[in-house]
Design a protein around this motif. Structure first.
Motif, PDB file in Angstrom:
ATOM      1  N   ALA A  69       0.840  -1.193   0.000  1.00 39.25           N
ATOM      2  CA  ALA A  69       0.000   0.000   0.000  1.00 39.25           C
ATOM      3  C   ALA A  69       0.879   1.248   0.000  1.00 39.25           C
ATOM      4  CB  ALA A  69      -0.926  -0.006   1.220  1.00 39.25           C
ATOM      5  N   ARG A  70       1.997   1.185   0.718  1.00 43.29           N
ATOM      6  CA  ARG A  70       2.941   2.310   0.705  1.00 43.29           C
ATOM      7  C   ARG A  70       3.573   2.490  -0.668  1.00 43.29           C
ATOM      8  NH1 ARG A  70       6.913   0.270   4.684  1.00 43.29           N
ATOM      9  NH2 ARG A  70       8.240   1.862   3.737  1.00 43.29           N
ATOM     10  N   VAL A  71       3.902   1.377  -1.326  1.00 41.86           N
ATOM     11  CA  VAL A  71       4.458   1.468  -2.684  1.00 41.86           C
ATOM     12  C   VAL A  71       3.454   2.130  -3.626  1.00 41.86           C
ATOM     13  CG1 VAL A  71       5.341   0.158  -4.659  1.00 41.86           C
ATOM     14  CG2 VAL A  71       5.933  -0.549  -2.341  1.00 41.86           C
ATOM     15  N   SER A  72       2.170   1.857  -3.407  1.00 46.07           N
ATOM     16  CA  SER A  72       1.125   2.468  -4.216  1.00 46.07           C
ATOM     17  C   SER A  72       0.934   3.938  -3.882  1.00 46.07           C
ATOM     18  CB  SER A  72      -0.198   1.721  -4.007  1.00 46.07           C
ATOM     19  OG  SER A  72      -1.257   2.372  -4.680  1.00 46.07           O
TER      20      SER A  72
ATOM     21  N   GLY B 172       7.543   7.364  -4.385  1.00 44.46           N
ATOM     22  CA  GLY B 172       8.854   7.991  -4.309  1.00 44.46           C
ATOM     23  C   GLY B 172       9.620   7.656  -3.048  1.00 44.46           C
ATOM     24  N   GLU B 173       8.992   6.912  -2.129  1.00 40.80           N
ATOM     25  CA  GLU B 173       9.651   6.544  -0.881  1.00 40.80           C
ATOM     26  C   GLU B 173      10.849   5.636  -1.156  1.00 40.80           C
ATOM     27  OE1 GLU B 173       8.406   4.159   3.213  1.00 40.80           O
ATOM     28  OE2 GLU B 173       6.850   5.216   2.062  1.00 40.80           O
TER      29      GLU B 173
ATOM     30  N   ALA C  48       7.102  -2.861  -8.831  1.00 45.61           N
ATOM     31  CA  ALA C  48       7.995  -3.372  -7.786  1.00 45.61           C
ATOM     32  C   ALA C  48       8.406  -4.805  -8.079  1.00 45.61           C
ATOM     33  CB  ALA C  48       7.321  -3.270  -6.420  1.00 45.61           C
ATOM     34  N   GLY C  49       8.581  -5.129  -9.363  1.00 49.90           N
ATOM     35  CA  GLY C  49       8.991  -6.468  -9.737  1.00 49.90           C
ATOM     36  C   GLY C  49      10.453  -6.730  -9.427  1.00 49.90           C
TER      37      GLY C  49
END
Length: 205
Positions: free
Chosen positions: A25-28, A32-33, A66-67
Motif C-alpha cells: 500500500a505504501r508502494v502504491s 517515491g519513498e 515493484a517487480g
C-alpha cells in the motif's frame, strides 16, 4: 486459534499478509519513498521490459512497479492467449501482457492489496485497455474455474508466500492443458538463520 504455518519455524500467516499489504500500500500511495527494493519505470526498463510496450504504460501505474525481474524474458505472450497475472500490483505486467495478447486475448490481474488494484484499474482506463481486468483475491484460493488460463505470469510474489505447495497447486489447477508458467522471483542459495525466518520485515521486503 492463531493461523500459523511451518516453514522451518512457525509464521503467523495473517500477520505476514497484513504486513505485505501495508508495505505494498505504501508502494502504491508513496512511490517515491526509499524502499529496500527498487521500484518504478526506470527499474522496469533496466530489467529489459520491451521499451515500445513499457512506454504505453501510464506513469501512475509504472511509478509503483515493484517487480524483481522480467517474466517476459521467458517468452513473449501470443495473440489471443488468456493470461493470469498473479500478484498484479499496480498493473505494469498486466498492461504489457494486454498489449501482447491483443483484443482477442484476455488478461486478469489478481492482487490482495486494494490500493494497488485501484492504481491498476486506473492505468487500464487511461490506456483504454478493454482486454484486462483486476480482481481482489489471494494466491492460495484463486477465484477461477479450472483450466481458465493459457499462461500464468508472476513477478516477485510467490517468494512472499509461505505455503508454495498450495500456490503452485492452484496455478496448475487454473492452467489449461499445455499451459505454461512464466515466473520472475527471488530464490536463496543458503539456509536462512532462524532469527531471519522470524523477521517479518525480511519476508515483506
Amino acid at each position: 486459534m492463531e493461523d500459523t504455518m511451518a516453514v522451518g519455524v512457525d509464521i503467523d500467516v495473517e500477520l505476514l499478509k497484513h504486513e505485505i499489504k501495508t508495505t505494498y500500500a505504501r508502494v502504491s500511495d508513496n512511490p517515491g519513498e526509499d524502499f529496500v527494493f527498487p521500484t518504478g519505470r526506470a527499474w522496469a526498463a533496466d530489467l529489459g521490459y520491451p521499451p515500445d510496450l513499457l512506454a504505453n504504460v501510464p506513469e501512475s501505474a509504472a511509478e509503483s512497479f515493484a517487480g524483481v525481474a522480467n517474466p517476459f524474458a521467458l517468452g513473449r505472450l501470443q495473440p489471443g492467449e488468456r493470461v493470469l497475472d498473479l500478484g498484479s500490483g499496480a498493473g505494469t505486467d498486466s498492461l504489457i501482457a494486454a498489449q501482447m495478447v491483443g483484443p482477442a486475448g484476455r488478461v486478469t490481474g489478481i492482487d490482495m492489496t486494494p490500493q494497488m488494484l485501484s492504481k491498476a484499474r486506473a492505468g487500464a482506463a487511461a490506456m483504454r485497455s478493454t482486454n484486462v481486468e483486476f480482481l481482489l483475491g489471494e494466491a492460495e484460493a484463486l477465484p477461477f474455474e479450472s483450466e481458465a488460463f493459457d499462461v500464468v505470469i508472476s513477478n516477485g510474489v510467490i517468494d512472499l508466500l509461505p505455503d508454495k505447495d498450495i500456490v503452485f497447486a492452484e496455478l496448475h489447477r487454473v492452467l489449461a492443458s499445455g499451459g505454461r508458467i512464466q515466473v520472475a522471483d527471488v530464490t536463496i542459495q543458503r539456509p536462512v538463520r532462524e532469527d531471519g525466518r522470524r523477521n517479518i520485515d525480511l519476508w515483506t521486503g
